[in-house]
Design a protein around this motif. Structure first.
Motif, PDB file in Angstrom:
ATOM      1  N   HIS A   7       0.852  -1.188   0.000  1.00 44.51           N
ATOM      2  CA  HIS A   7       0.000   0.000   0.000  1.00 44.51           C
ATOM      3  C   HIS A   7       0.891   1.243   0.000  1.00 44.51           C
ATOM      4  O   HIS A   7       0.817   2.083  -0.875  1.00 44.51           O
ATOM      5  N   HIS A   8       1.756   1.364   1.026  1.00 42.86           N
ATOM      6  CA  HIS A   8       2.722   2.460   1.065  1.00 42.86           C
ATOM      7  C   HIS A   8       3.954   2.038   1.852  1.00 42.86           C
ATOM      8  O   HIS A   8       3.955   1.026   2.541  1.00 42.86           O
ATOM      9  N   VAL A   9       5.000   2.844   1.716  1.00 42.80           N
ATOM     10  CA  VAL A   9       6.209   2.694   2.519  1.00 42.80           C
ATOM     11  C   VAL A   9       6.409   4.035   3.210  1.00 42.80           C
ATOM     12  O   VAL A   9       6.243   5.091   2.590  1.00 42.80           O
ATOM     13  N   HIS A 218      10.585   3.403   8.182  1.00 39.62           N
ATOM     14  CA  HIS A 218       9.906   3.230   9.467  1.00 39.62           C
ATOM     15  C   HIS A 218       8.988   2.005   9.437  1.00 39.62           C
ATOM     16  O   HIS A 218       8.956   1.210  10.367  1.00 39.62           O
ATOM     17  N   HIS A 219       8.216   1.856   8.369  1.00 34.24           N
ATOM     18  CA  HIS A 219       7.344   0.685   8.238  1.00 34.24           C
ATOM     19  C   HIS A 219       6.889   0.500   6.797  1.00 34.24           C
ATOM     20  O   HIS A 219       7.049   1.391   5.971  1.00 34.24           O
ATOM     21  N   ILE A 220       6.345  -0.676   6.530  1.00 31.27           N
ATOM     22  CA  ILE A 220       5.764  -0.953   5.217  1.00 31.27           C
ATOM     23  C   ILE A 220       4.309  -1.359   5.420  1.00 31.27           C
ATOM     24  O   ILE A 220       3.994  -2.084   6.368  1.00 31.27           O
ATOM     25  N   PHE A 266       4.995  -3.967  10.256  1.00 36.14           N
ATOM     26  CA  PHE A 266       4.026  -4.147   9.177  1.00 36.14           C
ATOM     27  C   PHE A 266       2.754  -3.373   9.524  1.00 36.14           C
ATOM     28  O   PHE A 266       2.343  -3.320  10.694  1.00 36.14           O
ATOM     29  N   GLU A 267       2.133  -2.819   8.509  1.00 35.52           N
ATOM     30  CA  GLU A 267       0.827  -2.177   8.640  1.00 35.52           C
ATOM     31  C   GLU A 267      -0.068  -2.813   7.586  1.00 35.52           C
ATOM     32  O   GLU A 267       0.428  -3.212   6.528  1.00 35.52           O
ATOM     33  N   ILE A 268      -1.345  -2.922   7.863  1.00 33.97           N
ATOM     34  CA  ILE A 268      -2.302  -3.274   6.811  1.00 33.97           C
ATOM     35  C   ILE A 268      -3.249  -2.089   6.700  1.00 33.97           C
ATOM     36  O   ILE A 268      -3.855  -1.672   7.697  1.00 33.97           O
TER      37      ILE A 268
HETATM   38 ZN    ZN Z   1       1.806   3.775   7.327  1.00 30.13          ZN
END
Ligand code: ZN
Length: 319
Positions: A7-9, A218-220, A266-268
């Motif tokens: 989705h984003h980085v 920072h996260h994906i 990780f993020e969803i």
């Molecule tokens: Zn994010």
């Protein structure tokens, strides 16, 4: 159920102006949202993407003014890779040279050409030639001619001490399939020819742990089609005993977060509502947007933020 790709980085940068100038002026991405870090409203959160900010094309930055450089290492996304058309490799090496960006390559990886360089904070970026690009979504009003523009993410590379448990999460839970393998690099893919459909796992037990600060990721975030699917993901991730957050409203998407076994955050995130939820598509990124709960403090927030010269295209469409 499967994730539909990146989705984003989100990465860290130290100088907002250098960041805007590099991503819009050199790489030709569109600044699609100018806002603040909702958890730290004294600092900017900048979003770059394609024409309208489609999931799979979005690179975002938390701006930590004066932050020291972090260290790239295991437990991090260490490479963020964008797709360019296969005929655009020479254009990009010339463009980077013109802008005095030191680059390596083009070199070959899995049969594709890779150009590698760093942004002003040292964040590693790659441009990878891809046959999987569709012209429809590219941003055509930036400084890069339409034929050569970046077409969202090609992939991202997770650097891991060991890869087995991360691989199991990707394949047994998130729906990725192992598609290529060379040395210590394992490539996973979901779905078809979409931006951000691939992720590489680099198994690097000798690598020291990364430290997150300027110039590191920072996260994906991975894509969930809608809120219903995200609720299913939340249940599934919790069932697997990950310490997952409740759903958090990020205005442009709704998010849950957890750490994968190798410690990458990780993020969803949901595809909707997207970046046109609080300003017209034509005007994306042209003025500071705040979530409703921060709007009462706008004057104070604006006066605390460092001044920022926006890209001329975005400025020309502001009223
Ligand atoms: Zn994010």
């Amino acid at each position: 159920m499967e994730i539909s790709g990146i989705h984003h980085v989100t990465a860290i940068a130290s100088d907002p102006q250098a960041n805007v100038d590099f991503y819009t002026g050199v790489l030709g991405l569109r600044l699609v949202k100018l806002t603040v870090n909702f958890d730290d409203p004294g600092t900017y959160h900048l979003y770059y993407a394609d024409r309208v900010g489609h999931p799979g094309t979005i690179l975002t930055f938390f701006l930590w003014p004066g932050a020291p450089r972090g260290r790239r290492g295991s437990g991090q996304v260490t490479l963020t890779s964008f797709a360019i058309p296969s005929w655009a490799v020479e254009y990009w090496t010339e463009r980077l040279a013109e802008h005095e960006v030191l680059f390596q390559g083009p070199s070959e990886r899995f049969g594709e050409q890779v150009i590698s360089f760093a942004d002003p904070d040292g964040l590693r970026i790659e441009l990878i030639s891809s046959t999987c690009v569709s012209a429809g979504k590219a941003y055509k009003r930036g400084p890069v001619p339409a034929d050569y523009t970046i077409h969202g993410f090609h992939s991202a590379t997770l650097c891991e001490e060991g890869y087995q448990r991360t691989a199991a999460l990707l394949t047994e839970t998130l729906g990725f399939k192992l598609v290529q393998h060379e040395g210590n690099r394992f490539r996973y893919a979901v779905g078809a020819c979409e931006p951000g459909a691939m992720v590489d796992v680099l198994c690097a037990p000798e690598e020291s742990r990364g430290r997150i600060a300027a110039g590191t990721v920072h996260h994906i975030a991975w894509r969930a089609a809608d809120d219903q699917q995200q609720r299913e993901w939340l249940k599934e991730i919790a069932r697997l005993n990950y310490n997952v957050t409740p759903v958090i409203d990020r205005i442009y998407f709704h998010s849950i977060y957890f750490r994968e076994p190798g410690d990458v955050l990780f993020e969803i995130a949901t595809d909707a509502p997207g970046f046109s939820v609080d300003e017209d598509t034509e005007e994306l990124g042209s003025k500071l947007q705040l979530p409703p709960w921060l709007e009462p403090g706008r004057a104070e927030i604006e006066s605390a933020l460092p001044p920022l010269r926006l890209p001329s295209v975005a400025r020309s469409v502001s009223p």
